[in-house]
Design an enzyme around this catalytic site. Sequence first.
Site: not given
Ligand code: AMP
Length: 217
Positions: A13, A88, A127, A160
């Site tokens: 994404k 989400r 990654r 990360r």
């Molecule tokens: P991402 O970079 O999109 O993979 O997000 C990393 C982490 O941020 C996720 O594993 C969640 O812990 C948190 N996170 C990001 N977006 C959301 C969301 N819309 N709702 C809840 N937690 C989120």
Amino acid sequence: MVIALFGPPGSGKGTQAKALVKHLRIPQLSTGDMLRESIKQGTPLGVKAKGFMDKGDLVPDSLMIDLIKDRITGPDCKNGFMLDGFPRTVAQAEALDQMFLQSGLKMESVLSFQVNKLELVDRLSGRLVCTNCGASYHEKTKMTQMPNICDICQGPVVKRDDDKSEVVEARLTTFKESTAPVEEFYRSKGVLKEINAEGSEQEVFQRILAAIGRGAK
Ligand code: AMP
């Protein structure tokens, strides 16, 4: 135009969002990036979010909804934006609908990225990301030219915290349990478009452009 990118962690994404916002000239709203920035800055939101993120859990809906509500009222979002990592949960999707009622915007397409599980685990465990510009690399398949230095902005490239193997499984489970129902929510509204997100970045990009009816410019 509002577009949301939807899919499990590691489905590409973030990478596709970066290419798409350049092409479509709308801002990218990545909730993951916003949270990581809050953690870096030590804000109250960052402090609250870190514990959830480190375990592979979702950050509570109320915090996420306030974060997005605040962001989409920015002047740069007036004509649309691209959501990456939001909504989400179904509660977040419903809250977003309420925000749209007030702003007059509407969800045009939700692009659902489809990648098989083995490939997801492989992508996540290898990654590496730039902590400055967010560019994504891979230990084996997309290395930086200089070790751990971003090709684009020369920022530091790191793994990360939540890409460590013990957290990856938890994130995939969280996706299946809490996030997958969002796909049904948008399918029933007729805006869901499934994208085969396996293959090269260029191939996936072209499939997305075809799905949203915007050929390469
Ligand atoms: P991402 O970079 O999109 O993979 O997000 C990393 C982490 O941020 C996720 O594993 C969640 O812990 C948190 N996170 C990001 N977006 C959301 C969301 N819309 N709702 C809840 N937690 C989120």
